[in-house]
Design an enzyme around this catalytic site. Structure first.
Site, PDB file in Angstrom:
ATOM      1  CE1 TYR A   1     -14.487   3.995  34.605  1.00  0.00           C
ATOM      2  CE2 TYR A   1     -12.255   4.975  34.828  1.00  0.00           C
ATOM      3  CZ  TYR A   1     -13.471   4.789  35.674  1.00  0.00           C
ATOM      4  OH  TYR A   1     -14.033   5.615  36.997  1.00  0.00           O
TER       5      TYR A   1
ATOM      6  CE1 TYR B   1      -7.215  -1.754  38.195  1.00  0.00           C
ATOM      7  CE2 TYR B   1      -8.231   0.274  39.649  1.00  0.00           C
ATOM      8  CZ  TYR B   1      -7.115  -0.385  38.461  1.00  0.00           C
ATOM      9  OH  TYR B   1      -6.725   0.543  38.352  1.00  0.00           O
ATOM     10  CG  HIS B   2     -11.798   0.103  43.756  1.00  0.00           C
ATOM     11  ND1 HIS B   2     -13.041  -1.288  42.373  1.00  0.00           N
ATOM     12  CD2 HIS B   2     -12.391   1.125  43.015  1.00  0.00           C
ATOM     13  CE1 HIS B   2     -13.767   0.426  41.667  1.00  0.00           C
ATOM     14  NE2 HIS B   2     -13.281   1.235  41.780  1.00  0.00           N
TER      15      HIS B   2
ATOM     16  CE  LYS C   1      -8.260  12.678  47.717  1.00  0.00           C
ATOM     17  NZ  LYS C   1      -7.924  10.801  47.596  1.00  0.00           N
TER      18      LYS C   1
ATOM     19  CG  ASP D   1     -10.661  11.360  44.742  1.00  0.00           C
ATOM     20  OD1 ASP D   1     -10.875  10.088  44.254  1.00  0.00           O
ATOM     21  OD2 ASP D   1      -9.167  11.771  44.290  1.00  0.00           O
TER      22      ASP D   1
ATOM     23  CG  HIS E   1      -8.914   6.706  44.640  1.00  0.00           C
ATOM     24  ND1 HIS E   1      -9.896   7.071  43.206  1.00  0.00           N
ATOM     25  CD2 HIS E   1      -9.194   5.788  43.506  1.00  0.00           C
ATOM     26  CE1 HIS E   1     -10.881   6.683  42.700  1.00  0.00           C
ATOM     27  NE2 HIS E   1     -10.541   5.677  43.194  1.00  0.00           N
TER      28      HIS E   1
END
Length: 703
Positions: A66, A220-221, A572, A576, A578
């Protein structure tokens, strides 16, 4: 006038029940009573012991790399090196503007171009990215959701122009948009419209790109955002069910549809439970498809890609992460994954270097070649512990299925913010257990040393990409592009036709990623959602901690000086999405006694400053995870100075230690080191607030 912050949602809930199963110290034959899957064989329903009859004895799992950073040419060199060193599949990391459907020359892309992935603005970039890669032999996985249409179209057109047929292409496009609204946040359009986009990709590929997995439904997230393995599995399969039901309503052949679906799971450090989760996933999926009327045996055999946990990596003792990742990789192999990506040991504080990427790949090569793991199919079969644990996971997941069904399905659970709330509660609870010492993370409290970090010159890269875009637009047929983009808008508005097919034609005309995205936005505008905050979770777990009591007392003393609780704007920078760290910090500061407002994701710098002024913030706490801080923080400080704002500003996230001094010199008050405990940071943040207030009072007195 309504405040820009009025739509923020705060949930004050008690801690949710543990959604992971309990592991006992000893298991016996009595634990196998009532379990009906014990005599199943690999490659046969319900596929408990593996999707294929021979599993790794004939072919080991695919070692995926990845990777992606900088421009397409730089990343292409990385791919060719990875293939030469044993990688049998490539997983493409796109940069954040590409994820959000934004071209590199856009003002919104500043600071993020090429930073956390490769910048792709057109099919020309995609052709450079895969130059020399045998696309008929190497499997290509693309982590892309929001901008899935122009990115998938660019890949297909690039492959075709490089001489490959659609039917020869093998790989996966993630195309799992529902989880973006819950945790990852790289959505572009509304949930309902996004379902149509995802469905059109699956429908087109099932007809024209049959070897390609057109949706990798991602758990996954969820785990990276805070969910445990059981909740991760339940949410992932619930999303899958939603996609299938949508396909049924559209009259799509669900056998072909489901044959193109695969899954993407996180593998964390709960070794036994992670193995059980992957085994249980195949049983639950096979049963779900049977109940939905799917007859295809190919579809019922769940295929998965796994990645080791990024959240579990520590910055203080990064070499420890090699052992951590190895254990997680072993769990993925024992669970029967079809492909695997192992994280690099330095990813807690930097983009992975060439050296760390090689260690990550070699970890898998050692497991495949030196340990004998591939010699036995499902070696855990018949284990008292593992079979009972697998059965327990199945039972617990079905309980969560029932809970979601009682709300009317996943879309309604999403609209009600149920998923976001339950994950954030779990994340805050986990952080409290770590900070209190109940859940030890080896090396998490160590002070990170200055380490080599991989930096991308985003200024130069953005300038180069902007120049390429200018040349592209000067040399293409503008009228053809205009017609193709208008056709995308028409297909989106009318509801008739396939959106991927229309986007492919636009990409052939050299339309850019952003142009295709904005053409579709005429049918469904860019979607925004307010942050969801939780409170009284972290504080409840930490109530007996001396360090937590100290933090609360400091906040209380500051409140006396200010004549109100400290007010902190948490925000933030960049593109992004996340937000685990952002949410946890907001929760902890709220529970400590501060008044916290969290700005929506993707808030631009000028709006961020307006929010701070409107909120009368005593401190601005900024998060950056994607290495955009070296560009965006100086820009932030320039805008702050223009407004004459003296509010202290703190920065946290993934900030390499060798960047701290330069950031302090441009005006930041504090930079939180990677891995630094929030219990250690709160006194510093509050002291910044009180010092600023005392200085302000002193200036007023002199005036």
């Amino acid at each position: 006038m309504q405040s820009k912050l009025d739509d923020e949602t705060i949930h004050d809930l008690s801690i949710t029940p543990e959604r992971d199963v309990t592991i006992k110290p000893i298991y016996t034959t009595e634990d196998l009573a009532g379990i009906d899957h014990l005599n199943t064989m690999p490659g046969q329903p319900p596929y408990l012991r593996g999707a294929y009859a021979t599993m790794y004895t004939e072919r080991p799992w695919t070692i995926r790399q990845y990777a992606g950073f900088g421009d397409a040419q730089t990343t292409n060199k990385l791919y060719l090196e990875a293939i030469q060193n044993g990688a049998t599949g490539l997983s493409v990391a796109f940069d954040l503007p590409t994820h959000r459907g934004i071209d590199s020359d856009s003002a919104f892309a500043e600071g993020d171009v090429g930073k956390a992935g490769v910048a792709i603005d057109s099919v020309e970039d995609m052709k450079i990215l895969f130059a020399g890669v045998p696309l008929n032999k190497v499997s290509v996985s693309m982590t892309m959701n929001g901008a899935v249409l122009p990115v998938m179209a660019s890949f297909l057109v690039a492959a075709e122009e490089m001489g490959y047929r659609f039917e020869d292409l093998n790989g996966t496009i993630q195309n799992d948009i529902l989880k973006e609204f819950m945790v990852r946040n790289t959505y572009i359009y509304s949930p309902q419209f996004s379902l149509r986009v995802a469905g059109d990709v699956v429908e087109f590929n099932s007809q024209h790109v049959p070897k390609f997995n057109s949706m990798s439904i991602s758990g996954y997230h969820f785990q990276e955002a805070g969910a445990g393995p059981v909740l991760e599995l339940a949410l992932t399969l619930s999303n899958a069910k939603t996609y299938i039901n949508y396909a049924i309503t559209k009259g799509i052949d669900i056998n072909k549809y489901c044959e193109s679906l695969s899954f993407f799971f996180c593998v964390g450090s709960n070794f036994y439970l992670e193995i059980a989760k992957l085994r249980a996933a195949r049983v639950l999926w096979s049963e779900m498809l049977k109940n939905l009327g799917v007859s295809s045996t190919k579809a019922k055999a769940l295929r998965m890609h796994c990645q080791t946990s990024g959240w579990s990596l520590v910055a203080g003792d990064p070499l420890n992460n090699i052992a951590r990742t190895t254990a997680q990789a072993m769990a993925a192999a024992f669970g029967g994954t079809q492909s695997l990506h192992t994280n690099s040991y330095d990813e807690a504080y930097s983009l992975p270097t060439t050296e760390s990427s090689k260690v990550a790949r070699d970890t898998q090569r050692i497991l495949q070649s030196e340990t004998g793991i591939c010699d036995v199919i499902d070696p855990w079969a018949g284990s008292y512990m593992m079979e009972k644990l697998t059965s327990d996971v199945i039972v617990e997941v079905k309980k969560i299925f029932a809970e979601i069904d009682s709300m009317g399905g996943m879309i309604k659970a999403l609209d009600a913010k149920w998923v976001q709330t339950i994950i954030q509660e779990k994340s805050a609870e986990t952080q409290a257990k770590i900070d209190s010492g109940v859940k030890p993370i080896i090396g998490s409290q160590s002070k990170p040393e200055s380490s080599t970090s991989l930096d991308v010159d985003s200024y130069a890269l953005r300038a180069a990409q902007t120049n390429k875009l200018k040349v592209l637009k000067l040399t293409r047929n503008a009228l053809d592009v205009k017609r193709a983009l208008r056709h995308i808008s028409h297909i989106g508005q009318s509801g008739e036709g396939n959106l991927l097919a229309a986007t492919i034609e636009a990409i052939k005309c050299r339309a850019t990623i952003q142009e295709c995205t904005e053409a579709l936005a005429k049918a469904n505008l860019r979607f925004t959602q307010a942050p969801v905050l939780t409170k009284q979770v972290y504080g409840e777990v930490m109530c007996d901690s001396a360090g937590w009591t100290h933090c609360k007392n400091i906040v209380l003393e500051a409140s006396k000086l200010l004549h109100r609780p400290p007010r902190i704007l948490v925000t933030k920078i960049g593109q992004d999405g996340h937000d685990r760290g952002l949410n946890v910090i907001s929760t902890i500061l709220t529970d400590s006694g501060c008044i916290v407002k969290q700005a929506p994701l993707f808030t631009d710098i000028k709006t961020m400053i307006e929010l701070a002024i409107e909120f009368d913030a005593d401190l601005i706490a900024v998060s950056s995870l994607a290495n955009s801080h070296n560009i965006l923080i100086p820009k932030l400080m320039i805008e702050v100075n223009k407004k004459g704002l003296s509010t202290p500003i703190a920065l946290g996230g993934i900030i390499p230690t060798n960047h701290h001094q330069a950031l302090l010199e441009v005006g930041l008050s504090y930079v939180m080191a990677p891995g630094e405990s929030i219990l250690g940071a709160i006194p510093i943040l509050i002291n910044l607030i009180t010092a600023h207030r005392l200085l302000s009072n002193e200036k007023l007195q002199k005036a």
